[in-house]
Design a protein around this motif. Sequence first.
Motif, PDB file in Angstrom:
ATOM      1  N   GLY A  34       0.806  -1.214   0.000  1.00 28.86           N
ATOM      2  CA  GLY A  34       0.000   0.000   0.000  1.00 28.86           C
ATOM      3  C   GLY A  34       0.836   1.260   0.000  1.00 28.86           C
ATOM      4  N   TRP A  35       0.190   2.329  -0.407  1.00 26.76           N
ATOM      5  CA  TRP A  35       0.781   3.665  -0.332  1.00 26.76           C
ATOM      6  C   TRP A  35      -0.098   4.538   0.562  1.00 26.76           C
ATOM      7  CZ3 TRP A  35       5.464   5.164  -1.990  1.00 26.76           C
ATOM      8  CH2 TRP A  35       6.100   4.377  -2.940  1.00 26.76           C
ATOM      9  N   PHE A  36       0.571   5.258   1.437  1.00 21.90           N
ATOM     10  CA  PHE A  36      -0.080   6.232   2.305  1.00 21.90           C
ATOM     11  C   PHE A  36       0.647   7.564   2.129  1.00 21.90           C
ATOM     12  CE2 PHE A  36      -2.685   3.560   5.152  1.00 21.90           C
ATOM     13  CZ  PHE A  36      -2.222   2.303   4.790  1.00 21.90           C
ATOM     14  N   ARG A  37       0.019   8.613   2.618  1.00 25.14           N
ATOM     15  CA  ARG A  37       0.702   9.900   2.636  1.00 25.14           C
ATOM     16  C   ARG A  37       0.309  10.657   3.902  1.00 25.14           C
ATOM     17  NH1 ARG A  37      -2.491  12.838  -2.418  1.00 25.14           N
ATOM     18  NH2 ARG A  37      -4.509  13.131  -1.359  1.00 25.14           N
ATOM     19  N   GLN A  38       1.195  11.547   4.285  1.00 28.26           N
ATOM     20  CA  GLN A  38       0.928  12.357   5.462  1.00 28.26           C
ATOM     21  C   GLN A  38       1.418  13.772   5.229  1.00 28.26           C
ATOM     22  OE1 GLN A  38       2.421  10.737   9.171  1.00 28.26           O
ATOM     23  NE2 GLN A  38       0.902  11.899  10.344  1.00 28.26           N
ATOM     24  N   ALA A  39       0.477  14.701   5.270  1.00 29.46           N
ATOM     25  CA  ALA A  39       0.795  16.115   5.135  1.00 29.46           C
ATOM     26  C   ALA A  39       1.005  16.706   6.532  1.00 29.46           C
ATOM     27  CB  ALA A  39      -0.331  16.833   4.410  1.00 29.46           C
ATOM     28  N   PRO A  40       1.732  17.802   6.637  1.00 33.13           N
ATOM     29  CA  PRO A  40       1.974  18.418   7.945  1.00 33.13           C
ATOM     30  C   PRO A  40       0.676  18.726   8.674  1.00 33.13           C
ATOM     31  CG  PRO A  40       3.388  19.392   6.290  1.00 33.13           C
ATOM     32  CD  PRO A  40       2.442  18.491   5.562  1.00 33.13           C
ATOM     33  N   GLY A  41       0.580  18.299   9.923  1.00 33.61           N
ATOM     34  CA  GLY A  41      -0.587  18.575  10.736  1.00 33.61           C
ATOM     35  C   GLY A  41      -1.791  17.700  10.456  1.00 33.61           C
ATOM     36  N   GLU A  43      -3.457  13.575   9.633  1.00 38.64           N
ATOM     37  CA  GLU A  43      -3.266  12.161   9.881  1.00 38.64           C
ATOM     38  C   GLU A  43      -2.770  11.462   8.607  1.00 38.64           C
ATOM     39  OE1 GLU A  43      -6.633  11.446  13.366  1.00 38.64           O
ATOM     40  OE2 GLU A  43      -6.841  10.501  11.413  1.00 38.64           O
ATOM     41  N   ARG A  44      -2.162  10.313   8.825  1.00 38.31           N
ATOM     42  CA  ARG A  44      -1.710   9.530   7.692  1.00 38.31           C
ATOM     43  C   ARG A  44      -2.932   9.032   6.911  1.00 38.31           C
ATOM     44  NH1 ARG A  44       3.557   5.935   8.456  1.00 38.31           N
ATOM     45  NH2 ARG A  44       4.107   8.013   9.221  1.00 38.31           N
ATOM     46  N   GLU A  45      -2.885   9.194   5.605  1.00 39.39           N
ATOM     47  CA  GLU A  45      -4.018   8.913   4.737  1.00 39.39           C
ATOM     48  C   GLU A  45      -3.694   7.770   3.780  1.00 39.39           C
ATOM     49  OE1 GLU A  45      -6.518  11.313   1.221  1.00 39.39           O
ATOM     50  OE2 GLU A  45      -4.581  12.030   1.907  1.00 39.39           O
ATOM     51  N   TRP A  46      -4.579   6.817   3.708  1.00 40.07           N
ATOM     52  CA  TRP A  46      -4.416   5.737   2.750  1.00 40.07           C
ATOM     53  C   TRP A  46      -4.718   6.242   1.345  1.00 40.07           C
ATOM     54  CZ3 TRP A  46      -8.352   3.489  -0.320  1.00 40.07           C
ATOM     55  CH2 TRP A  46      -7.948   2.372  -1.067  1.00 40.07           C
ATOM     56  N   ILE A  47      -3.889   5.821   0.371  1.00 37.97           N
ATOM     57  CA  ILE A  47      -4.068   6.255  -1.009  1.00 37.97           C
ATOM     58  C   ILE A  47      -4.448   5.095  -1.906  1.00 37.97           C
ATOM     59  CG2 ILE A  47      -2.978   7.305  -3.015  1.00 37.97           C
ATOM     60  CD1 ILE A  47      -0.947   8.557  -1.134  1.00 37.97           C
ATOM     61  N   SER A  48      -3.683   4.008  -1.806  1.00 38.92           N
ATOM     62  CA  SER A  48      -3.874   2.925  -2.758  1.00 38.92           C
ATOM     63  C   SER A  48      -3.223   1.659  -2.234  1.00 38.92           C
ATOM     64  CB  SER A  48      -3.242   3.300  -4.112  1.00 38.92           C
ATOM     65  OG  SER A  48      -3.405   2.274  -5.060  1.00 38.92           O
ATOM     66  N   SER A 108      -6.935  -3.720   3.519  1.00 37.70           N
ATOM     67  CA  SER A 108      -7.184  -2.726   4.559  1.00 37.70           C
ATOM     68  C   SER A 108      -6.727  -1.340   4.128  1.00 37.70           C
ATOM     69  CB  SER A 108      -6.445  -3.125   5.840  1.00 37.70           C
ATOM     70  OG  SER A 108      -6.588  -2.122   6.820  1.00 37.70           O
ATOM     71  N   THR A 109      -7.437  -0.344   4.641  1.00 38.10           N
ATOM     72  CA  THR A 109      -7.048   1.049   4.425  1.00 38.10           C
ATOM     73  C   THR A 109      -6.568   1.680   5.732  1.00 38.10           C
ATOM     74  OG1 THR A 109      -9.281   1.886   4.837  1.00 38.10           O
ATOM     75  CG2 THR A 109      -8.753   1.270   2.573  1.00 38.10           C
ATOM     76  N   THR A 110      -6.432   0.876   6.766  1.00 38.57           N
ATOM     77  CA  THR A 110      -6.058   1.349   8.102  1.00 38.57           C
ATOM     78  C   THR A 110      -4.562   1.228   8.308  1.00 38.57           C
ATOM     79  OG1 THR A 110      -8.197   0.606   8.949  1.00 38.57           O
ATOM     80  CG2 THR A 110      -6.471   1.074  10.563  1.00 38.57           C
ATOM     81  N   PRO A 111      -3.881   2.335   8.587  1.00 37.83           N
ATOM     82  CA  PRO A 111      -2.424   2.280   8.743  1.00 37.83           C
ATOM     83  C   PRO A 111      -1.945   1.260   9.774  1.00 37.83           C
ATOM     84  CG  PRO A 111      -3.142   4.561   8.589  1.00 37.83           C
ATOM     85  CD  PRO A 111      -4.382   3.724   8.671  1.00 37.83           C
ATOM     86  N   SER A 112      -2.654   1.129  10.879  1.00 41.07           N
ATOM     87  CA  SER A 112      -2.198   0.243  11.955  1.00 41.07           C
ATOM     88  C   SER A 112      -2.204  -1.225  11.560  1.00 41.07           C
ATOM     89  CB  SER A 112      -3.051   0.447  13.207  1.00 41.07           C
ATOM     90  OG  SER A 112      -4.401   0.129  12.942  1.00 41.07           O
ATOM     91  N   GLU A 113      -2.907  -1.566  10.504  1.00 40.36           N
ATOM     92  CA  GLU A 113      -2.947  -2.965  10.073  1.00 40.36           C
ATOM     93  C   GLU A 113      -1.789  -3.320   9.148  1.00 40.36           C
ATOM     94  OE1 GLU A 113      -6.711  -4.369   8.805  1.00 40.36           O
ATOM     95  OE2 GLU A 113      -7.786  -3.481  10.501  1.00 40.36           O
ATOM     96  N   TYR A 114      -1.020  -2.331   8.740  1.00 38.48           N
ATOM     97  CA  TYR A 114       0.165  -2.567   7.914  1.00 38.48           C
ATOM     98  C   TYR A 114       1.365  -2.744   8.850  1.00 38.48           C
ATOM     99  CZ  TYR A 114      -2.435  -1.557   3.685  1.00 38.48           C
ATOM    100  OH  TYR A 114      -3.336  -1.623   2.656  1.00 38.48           O
TER     101      TYR A 114
END
Length: 127
Positions: A34-41, A43-48, A108-114
């Motif tokens: 998976g790919w996630f991204r996080q912008a300043p301020g 939360e980490r966002e699932w992308i694909s 999953s799209t949940t960061p904690s599951e990766y």
Amino acid sequence: VQLQASGGGLVQPGGSLRVSCAYSGFTKAYYVLGWFRQAPGKEREWISSINSRDGSSYYADSVKGRFTISRDNAENTVSLQMNSLKPEDTAVYYCAAIVSVFIIMMVSTTPSEYQYWGQGTQVTVSS
């Protein structure tokens, strides 16, 4: 298990960029990349994500139609081709993996599951 992201940089709005992630240590198991991204301020966002079981791919609504995830089995890399980039795509991009001895049916799209994460690469969209 290792994931190493690369390919970030600065691009103008409307431009394209490709980020890649080399992975190792789990190619004989079932896995989701998976790919996630996080912008300043923010939360980490699932992308694909892409499922090793059948190569099926999934996208967040915010990037659907603009981003494409792909996997190179020979090189053990997963890439994210990003087109029509917008300033709001600016973030640190992370690759991640879920690894299992069992077939993974639901992506999953949940960061904690990766379980495994690369180090992140900065993508900045600005004129």
